[in-house]
Design an enzyme around this catalytic site. Structure first.
Site, short mmCIF file in Angstrom:
data_model
loop_
_atom_site.label_atom_id
_atom_site.label_comp_id
_atom_site.label_asym_id
_atom_site.label_seq_id
_atom_site.Cartn_x
_atom_site.Cartn_y
_atom_site.Cartn_z
N ARG A 9 9.56 3.01 -17.62
CA ARG A 9 8.81 4.26 -17.67
C ARG A 9 8.91 4.88 -19.05
O ARG A 9 9.99 4.96 -19.63
CB ARG A 9 9.33 5.24 -16.60
CG ARG A 9 9.14 4.69 -15.19
CD ARG A 9 9.53 5.64 -14.10
NE ARG A 9 9.41 5.00 -12.80
CZ ARG A 9 9.74 5.57 -11.65
NH1 ARG A 9 10.20 6.81 -11.63
NH2 ARG A 9 9.60 4.91 -10.50
N ARG A 54 17.63 9.89 -16.93
CA ARG A 54 16.22 9.73 -17.26
C ARG A 54 16.13 8.74 -18.42
O ARG A 54 16.34 9.09 -19.58
CB ARG A 54 15.61 11.08 -17.65
CG ARG A 54 14.08 11.08 -17.72
CD ARG A 54 13.56 12.41 -18.24
NE ARG A 54 13.89 13.51 -17.37
CZ ARG A 54 13.12 13.96 -16.38
NH1 ARG A 54 11.97 13.37 -16.14
NH2 ARG A 54 13.50 14.99 -15.64
N GLU A 84 17.47 14.04 -7.71
CA GLU A 84 16.78 13.02 -6.91
C GLU A 84 17.37 11.63 -7.12
O GLU A 84 17.57 11.20 -8.26
CB GLU A 84 15.29 12.99 -7.28
CG GLU A 84 14.50 11.93 -6.53
CD GLU A 84 13.16 11.62 -7.17
OE1 GLU A 84 12.69 10.48 -7.00
OE2 GLU A 84 12.61 12.50 -7.87
N SER A 106 13.22 8.38 -2.99
CA SER A 106 11.93 8.98 -2.64
C SER A 106 11.24 8.04 -1.67
O SER A 106 11.24 6.82 -1.89
CB SER A 106 11.08 9.18 -3.90
OG SER A 106 9.85 9.76 -3.58
N ARG A 141 20.25 4.97 -11.18
CA ARG A 141 20.64 6.38 -11.21
C ARG A 141 21.73 6.71 -10.19
O ARG A 141 22.47 7.68 -10.35
CB ARG A 141 19.42 7.28 -10.97
CG ARG A 141 19.72 8.75 -11.13
CD ARG A 141 18.55 9.64 -10.78
NE ARG A 141 17.54 9.66 -11.83
CZ ARG A 141 16.56 10.56 -11.89
NH1 ARG A 141 16.46 11.48 -10.94
NH2 ARG A 141 15.69 10.52 -12.88
#
Length: 419
Positions: free
Chosen positions: A256, A271, A343, A346, A383
């Protein structure tokens, strides 16, 4: 893309969905017009084509002036048919563009609003009482598990190395996730990291979030941000046997760009540009999708319980869903150094939105092809090391290993800092 039958029969539902997302309702009217224009263009083409065929049947029996008139009309009609066919093709393209511009219709019951309008459904587990908690990077560096400095040296900012027990913890976490997935009937898959544009577009990742995607222009391929993309495209242009949900668990590296995140989460591995993930993916009949969504969420929570971290479940608001999702639940793990939840999973119900784009179908009870629903959900990512390290830290900088992960780090129950 959304179902045109729903649009025609109940456009107000689509408008209400747009309002819930905080997006323009005018695109609904644009799509209605494009749909009407396309149907009119196709009808004109078919009418002229039928006349052309009828003239062709009359020609052998005609003679004299009648034949001359038929020949003249045939010539005129040939040009009209050609123009009508071109117009129908252009109308079809306009319809597709208008249809692609509308995100999935939000599921009834999802909160309206934006990123901060989520609803907390439950909190699970006790937050550890830690005085002056170290963050995951300080702990990881002491354990020689995370090396951001050399990651930046080799690849740039937001890259890292996982070394020693860091690598073992991640590999163990993913093996644990895959073992659970297999237990519940998922087919494990190691998926491609590069996909064609139609695969990326079909899953809805080339719309509002296109800036997040890495593209290899020389090859016209995209690096995936999740194995959801190749798994969704895996059965494109196929008709499936869906007597029960068809489930896959994809292990992949994910990429990403983190566009627009300058200055956010610059420390550590929260991140980053590259990470690994085990992703659940399910194909099912549309009427089964809601129940399947809750099952995916339950399996995510089961994994979080195995690594013994406190977390909460939130119902994500419509404006923060992404274009493909009709409903999304996130699990957020407690991060002691930040004093807040972040988070870690998801799960999204994409209903038939992706299936329609990718032409994934199944046969109903009457043998008629219908569009399949698709769902996805995170089962483990890099993560997760953040809450695992931070919630299990001890005053001396050592880290307790959750029992479920101990077999993957040589049976150790505590990881000691390396001096």
């Amino acid at each position: 893309m959304i179902d045109l039958r729903l649009l025609r029969e109940d456009p107000d539902t689509v408008r209400a969905s747009q309002r819930a997302r905080g997006e323009s309702e005018s695109v609904v009217d644009d799509l209605l017009r494009a749909d009407e224009d396309r149907r009119a263009a196709v009808q004109r083409f078919e009418t002229l084509r039928a006349e052309q065929k009828q003239l062709g049947k009359q020609m052998p029996r005609a003679s004299g002036d009648e034949k001359t008139a038929l020949l003249q009309r045939t010539k005129e009609l040939s040009a009209e048919v050609k123009a009508a066919e071109a117009a129908a093709g252009e109308a079809e393209q306009r319809l597709r563009r208008a249809q692609m511009a509308i995100p999935n219709v939000v599921e009834q019951g999802a909160p309206a609003g934006g990123e901060d309008d989520y609803v907390v459904l439950r909190e699970v587990g006790a937050k550890p009482a830690i005085d002056n908690p170290r963050d995951h990077l300080e702990l990881g560096e002491a354990l020689r598990a995370i090396d951001m400095e050399r990651g930046a040296k080799v690849s740039g900012s937001r890259f890292y190395f996982l070394t020693g027990v860091g690598a073992l913890l991640q590999l163990g976490l993913f093996q644990l996730a895959l073992a659970q997935a297999v237990e519940y009937g998922f087919t494990p898959a190691i998926t491609p990291a590069l996909v064609k544009p139609e695969s990326m577009e079909g899953t809805g990742f080339l719309g509002a979030h296109a800036s997040e995607v890495y593209r290899l222009e020389a090859d016209d391929l995209f690096l995936v941000g999740t194995s959801e993309v190749p798994l969704a495209a895996y059965h494109s242009d196929e008709i499936l046997q869906l007597d029960s949900p068809m489930r896959y668990a994809g292990w992949s590296s994910c990429f990403r760009r983190e566009a627009g995140s300058y200055g956010k989460d610059t420390r550590g591995i929260i991140r980053v540009h590259q990470f690994d993930k085990v992703e659940m993916f399910s194909y099912c009949r549309p009427e089964e999708a809601h129940a399947e969504h809750l099952r995916l969420l339950a399996w995510e929570e089961e994994m979080l319980a195995k690594v013994e971290v406190p977390y909460r479940v939130i119902d994500v608001a419509a404006g923060d869903l992404g274009s493909s999702a009709a409903r999304k639940y996130d699990c957020e793990a407690w991060v002691p150094s930040q004093g807040r939840y972040r988070e870690v999973t998801s799960t999204s119900n994409c209903t038939t939105f992706q299936g329609r784009r990718l032409n994934v179908r199944y046969r109903d009870e009457n043998g008629k092809p219908q569009t399949a629903a698709t769902l996805n959900g995170t089962l483990a990512t890099t993560r997760w090391l953040v809450p695992i390290l931070e919630n299990h830290q001890q005053p001396d900088g050592s880290v307790r290993v959750p029992k479920a992960l101990q077999p993957y780090v040589g049976g150790r129950d505590v990881l000691e800092p390396r001096r």
